[in-house]
Write a protein that holds these residues in place. Structure first.
Motif, mmCIF file in Angstrom:
data_model
loop_
_atom_site.group_PDB
_atom_site.id
_atom_site.type_symbol
_atom_site.label_atom_id
_atom_site.label_comp_id
_atom_site.label_asym_id
_atom_site.label_seq_id
_atom_site.Cartn_x
_atom_site.Cartn_y
_atom_site.Cartn_z
ATOM 1 N N HIS A 423 7.558 -10.949 2.795
ATOM 2 C CA HIS A 423 6.104 -11.294 2.580
ATOM 3 C C HIS A 423 5.282 -9.878 2.519
ATOM 4 O O HIS A 423 4.402 -9.726 1.525
ATOM 5 C CB HIS A 423 5.380 -12.174 3.569
ATOM 6 N N GLN A 424 5.615 -8.877 3.459
ATOM 7 C CA GLN A 424 4.819 -7.660 3.439
ATOM 8 C C GLN A 424 5.474 -6.851 2.243
ATOM 9 O O GLN A 424 4.519 -6.333 1.631
ATOM 10 C CB GLN A 424 5.330 -6.991 4.638
ATOM 11 N N TRP A 425 6.485 -6.781 1.914
ATOM 12 C CA TRP A 425 6.886 -6.283 0.817
ATOM 13 C C TRP A 425 6.341 -6.747 -0.580
ATOM 14 O O TRP A 425 6.098 -6.007 -1.710
ATOM 15 C CB TRP A 425 8.608 -6.262 0.344
ATOM 16 N N ARG A 426 5.969 -8.175 -0.617
ATOM 17 C CA ARG A 426 5.358 -8.738 -1.643
ATOM 18 C C ARG A 426 4.059 -7.957 -1.881
ATOM 19 O O ARG A 426 3.300 -7.793 -2.877
ATOM 20 C CB ARG A 426 5.190 -10.086 -1.432
ATOM 21 N N LYS A 427 3.393 -7.593 -0.722
ATOM 22 C CA LYS A 427 2.020 -7.161 -1.067
ATOM 23 C C LYS A 427 2.089 -5.473 -1.665
ATOM 24 O O LYS A 427 1.289 -5.292 -2.647
ATOM 25 C CB LYS A 427 1.475 -6.768 0.276
ATOM 26 N N ILE A 428 3.237 -5.067 -1.410
ATOM 27 C CA ILE A 428 3.358 -3.806 -2.015
ATOM 28 C C ILE A 428 3.605 -3.928 -3.701
ATOM 29 O O ILE A 428 3.245 -3.202 -4.481
ATOM 30 C CB ILE A 428 4.719 -2.971 -1.316
ATOM 31 N N GLU A 429 4.732 -5.132 -3.892
ATOM 32 C CA GLU A 429 4.903 -5.166 -5.176
ATOM 33 C C GLU A 429 3.778 -5.481 -6.131
ATOM 34 O O GLU A 429 3.622 -5.028 -7.402
ATOM 35 C CB GLU A 429 5.968 -6.448 -5.278
ATOM 36 N N THR A 430 2.914 -6.383 -5.501
ATOM 37 C CA THR A 430 1.628 -6.797 -6.366
ATOM 38 C C THR A 430 0.692 -5.765 -6.407
ATOM 39 O O THR A 430 -0.338 -5.710 -7.466
ATOM 40 C CB THR A 430 0.932 -7.982 -5.507
ATOM 41 N N SER A 431 0.510 -4.544 -5.644
ATOM 42 C CA SER A 431 -0.349 -3.541 -5.695
ATOM 43 C C SER A 431 0.053 -2.558 -6.640
ATOM 44 O O SER A 431 -0.682 -1.693 -6.942
ATOM 45 C CB SER A 431 -0.634 -3.015 -4.144
ATOM 46 N N GLY A 432 1.357 -2.166 -6.927
ATOM 47 C CA GLY A 432 1.964 -1.438 -7.690
ATOM 48 C C GLY A 432 2.162 -0.093 -7.253
ATOM 49 O O GLY A 432 2.446 0.927 -7.941
ATOM 50 N N LEU A 433 1.987 -0.161 -5.911
ATOM 51 C CA LEU A 433 2.181 1.099 -5.044
ATOM 52 C C LEU A 433 3.569 1.351 -4.470
ATOM 53 O O LEU A 433 4.430 0.257 -4.474
ATOM 54 C CB LEU A 433 1.184 1.327 -4.109
ATOM 55 N N GLU A 434 3.693 2.419 -3.922
ATOM 56 C CA GLU A 434 4.952 2.790 -3.249
ATOM 57 C C GLU A 434 4.530 3.356 -1.680
ATOM 58 O O GLU A 434 3.360 3.914 -1.632
ATOM 59 C CB GLU A 434 5.808 3.679 -4.118
ATOM 60 N N PHE A 435 5.670 3.175 -0.896
ATOM 61 C CA PHE A 435 5.478 4.199 0.249
ATOM 62 C C PHE A 435 5.679 5.577 -0.092
ATOM 63 O O PHE A 435 6.308 5.820 -1.007
ATOM 64 C CB PHE A 435 6.474 3.483 1.438
ATOM 65 N N SER A 436 5.075 6.277 0.728
ATOM 66 C CA SER A 436 5.313 7.834 0.644
ATOM 67 C C SER A 436 6.676 8.188 1.033
ATOM 68 O O SER A 436 7.482 7.207 1.748
ATOM 69 C CB SER A 436 4.462 8.633 1.681
ATOM 70 N N ARG A 437 7.328 9.072 0.339
ATOM 71 C CA ARG A 437 8.785 9.408 0.515
ATOM 72 C C ARG A 437 8.955 9.428 1.878
ATOM 73 O O ARG A 437 10.022 8.845 2.097
ATOM 74 C CB ARG A 437 8.952 10.729 -0.155
ATOM 75 N N GLU A 438 8.315 10.159 2.599
ATOM 76 C CA GLU A 438 8.436 10.357 4.047
ATOM 77 C C GLU A 438 8.781 9.215 4.758
ATOM 78 O O GLU A 438 9.446 8.659 5.581
ATOM 79 C CB GLU A 438 7.895 11.474 4.956
ATOM 80 N N GLY A 439 7.602 8.084 4.490
ATOM 81 C CA GLY A 439 7.432 6.859 5.125
ATOM 82 C C GLY A 439 8.572 5.830 4.819
ATOM 83 O O GLY A 439 9.268 5.062 5.705
ATOM 84 N N GLN A 440 9.090 6.032 3.462
ATOM 85 C CA GLN A 440 10.248 5.339 3.297
ATOM 86 C C GLN A 440 11.494 5.645 3.922
ATOM 87 O O GLN A 440 12.390 4.735 4.285
ATOM 88 C CB GLN A 440 10.543 5.332 1.377
ATOM 89 N N ILE A 441 11.689 6.854 4.021
ATOM 90 C CA ILE A 441 12.822 7.364 4.568
ATOM 91 C C ILE A 441 12.986 6.924 6.211
ATOM 92 O O ILE A 441 13.748 6.509 6.705
ATOM 93 C CB ILE A 441 13.074 9.173 4.824
ATOM 94 N N GLU A 442 11.683 6.892 6.976
ATOM 95 C CA GLU A 442 11.605 6.543 8.179
ATOM 96 C C GLU A 442 11.809 5.133 8.407
ATOM 97 O O GLU A 442 12.413 4.686 9.220
ATOM 98 C CB GLU A 442 10.452 6.937 8.740
ATOM 99 N N LEU A 443 11.268 4.391 7.441
ATOM 100 C CA LEU A 443 11.437 2.763 7.621
ATOM 101 C C LEU A 443 12.968 2.412 7.450
ATOM 102 O O LEU A 443 13.195 1.415 8.195
ATOM 103 C CB LEU A 443 10.600 1.786 6.577
ATOM 104 N N GLN A 444 13.613 3.124 6.478
ATOM 105 C CA GLN A 444 15.032 2.836 6.276
ATOM 106 C C GLN A 444 15.902 3.270 7.575
ATOM 107 O O GLN A 444 16.757 2.533 8.055
ATOM 108 C CB GLN A 444 15.607 3.629 5.008
ATOM 109 N N GLU A 445 15.467 4.535 8.111
ATOM 110 C CA GLU A 445 16.415 4.781 9.349
ATOM 111 C C GLU A 445 16.268 3.725 10.451
ATOM 112 O O GLU A 445 17.079 3.393 10.969
ATOM 113 C CB GLU A 445 15.466 5.964 9.691
#
Length: 533
Positions: A423-445
């Motif tokens: 559901h949270q990712w759906r918000k990102i999809e509809t907004s057309g935005l991405e996480f910052s590169r550093e934020g994406q890495i941290e979340l994946q970690e």
């Protein structure tokens, strides 16, 4: 006629009760050992056949052995090809009861009853109580067989009865059909064979007529496994179908040669009752020799008759026929829990945290569909566990019952958490935005660490490894520290007015919360393995 019919039906009732007590007692006393023996059967057909003979002699009924095979194949503990050889051996082992009755041990039946009652009533150990129950059963089948033999004496002087029997004996196909239906109704081929022995020994039934009854008894016994397999998987249904094919094929081969079969049986003994018992044994030995080389082709035939279908929402391993044998029932639940975990790992973890460029279309809808399967399986497991009778459970098994319910609940909640993440990712999809590169890495970690903990918790559950489970619990503070570090790192990017961090901050923080929820369930599973419930 009335006293004769009363004794015949009463003797049959005692015989059936005895068979039930033997089967129940021996299953409960040695279920774990029998299950281990069957589950270790290799693809060697001859070894499987010999195993089937031994196990069925122990359980005193091929129907129960076949039902166990259906359960094991349904649970994925045995392949169809492995089960087919065991089925042929089980048919031979089932003739042991008739051979015992032919020894005329009725003089000792009441002693067996008394000796069995002593441990059944007074023993403090479940295994001795179950063995006593089985010994009571032996006493009842011998006494019931004696009653049926005595009841057959006046029947031979009844002109109506003799006329009916002669009519049926002259039409062996009809005798087979009636015998098949009778055996399917009472679900005990040994009882039908013993009735045939009693009637033949008192001259109320010719040997060819008795052997036609034996053929019908062998075909009718397949009804038990067929009925038990109805709510189970396709693989389980194939085992029951193969059992039916073996028996039907044998009957179709033997019936046209009934006169020759009768002559062969006559030379095995001078006693008519023994001849009928030997005929039962010969049929199953010859049938095994005919079909054992063709088991691979029989397996392929059943696969063509019952092709695979999509069974996602079906509880594959929760066999209702195993509820009276706690060891097998708990194994079935464990297999279903492992299936839930596999669904989570393969269908949900692999999809939920992919970057936008790699994500599937409508991933949220797909995860909701998978979660509905998890919800269904959790309900099925909970209902199955409740139905396991508690009166025969040890203290250890009572704890295991609660433990499995806890783990099922945690797995169902893991699915809910992953759907919320989607559901949270759906918000990102509809907004057309991405996480910052550093934020994406941290979340994946953090997600990878939580996912590793989930895998470790499931491995600890499968192996019942309390040490491995304790390590997962000890790693939880590390996840808590990582959560604090990730929040702090994200706040620093906000202070630097990182545009992507500012616009995705609510989703970023919510995903971190969901990672924490996931790990709480990992810890809860690990604690259940450790017995902390």
């Amino acid at each position: 006629m009335f006293p004769a019919v009363t004794s015949l039906t009463g003797g049959l009732g005692l015989f059936l009760l005895g068979m039930h007590l033997i089967s129940e007692g021996l299953q409960k006393a040695a279920a774990r050992e029998v299950q281990q023996i069957l589950a270790k059967v290799t693809s060697n057909r001859v070894y499987g056949m010999l195993t089937g003979i031994i196990v069925t002699i122990l359980l005193q009924t091929s129907a129960v052995t076949t039902v166990l095979l259906v359960s094991l194949v349904n649970a994925g503990l045995m392949s169809l090809s492995q089960a087919l050889g065991v089925i042929l051996g089980a048919a031979i082992g089932s003739t042991f009861t008739a051979q015992l009755v032919a020894l005329r041990l009725s003089d000792y039946s009441l002693w067996a009853l008394v000796l069995g009652l002593l441990p059944y009533l007074f023993s403090k150990r479940f295994r001795w109580k179950h063995l006593g129950e089985a010994l009571v059963g032996f006493g009842l089948i011998f006494y019931g067989a004696a009653l049926m033999g005595e009841a057959a004496v006046p029947l031979r002087s009844s002109s109506g009865f003799i006329s009916l029997i002669n009519h049926l004996s002259a039409q062996p196909w009809l005798m087979v059909v009636i015998s098949t239906m009778f055996t399917a109704l009472i679900q005990a081929s040994a009882a039908t064979v013993v009735v045939a022995m009693a009637l033949a020994s008192q001259g109320g039934l010719t040997l060819p007529g008795a052997l036609a009854m034996v053929l019908g008894a062998n075909l009718g016994t397949t009804a038990t496994a067929l009925l038990c397999s109805l709510p189970l998987s396709r693989a389980a249904k194939r085992v029951a179908l193969a059992h039916f094919i073996f028996k039907l094929g044998g009957v179709l081969i033997f019936l046209p040669f009934l006169p020759f079969y009768t002559c062969l049986v006559r030379i095995t003994s001078l006693d008519v009752a023994r001849q009928v018992a030997n005929g039962h044994t010969l049929f199953n030995i010859i049938n095994m020799l005919i079909f054992l080389p063709f088991t691979p082709w029989i397996g392929k035939l059943t696969e063509r008759l019952l092709p695979d279908i999509k069974e996602e929402k079906l509880a594959r391993y929760l066999d209702p026929s195993a509820l009276e044998v706690p060891e097998i029932a708990f194994t079935n639940v464990m297999r279903e829990l492992m299936r839930m975990a596999e669904i989570i790992k393969k269908e949900m973890f692999t999809r939920v945290m992919l970057p936008l460029a790699e994500r599937e279309i409508e991933v949220l809808a797909k995860l909701k569909e998978v979660d509905s399967v998890l919800d269904y399986l959790y309900q099925a497991i909970a209902k199955y566990l409740v139905r396991i009778p508690e009166e025969n459970l040890t203290e250890e098994q009572l704890i295991l019952k609660i433990k499995l319910l806890y783990i099922a609940n945690d797995l169902e909640h893991v699915g809910d958490v992953l759907v919320e993440m989607a559901h949270q990712w759906r918000k990102i999809e509809t907004s057309g935005l991405e996480f910052s590169r550093e934020g994406q890495i941290e979340l994946q970690e953090m997600f990878q660490k939580v996912k590793d903990n989930f895998n470790a918790a499931i491995e600890a559950f499968v192996a019942n490894d309390e040490i491995a489970a304790a390590q997962i619990v000890r790693r939880h503070p590390e996840i808590l520290r990582l959560e604090k570090d990730l929040r702090c790192s994200h706040f620093k990017r906000l202070q630097q007015e990182n545009r992507l961090s500012l616009e995705t901050t609510s989703v970023h923080m919510e995903l971190i919360n969901q990672f924490l929820r996931l790990n709480f369930h990992n810890v809860s599973i690990a604690q259940a393995v450790m017995g902390i419930i």
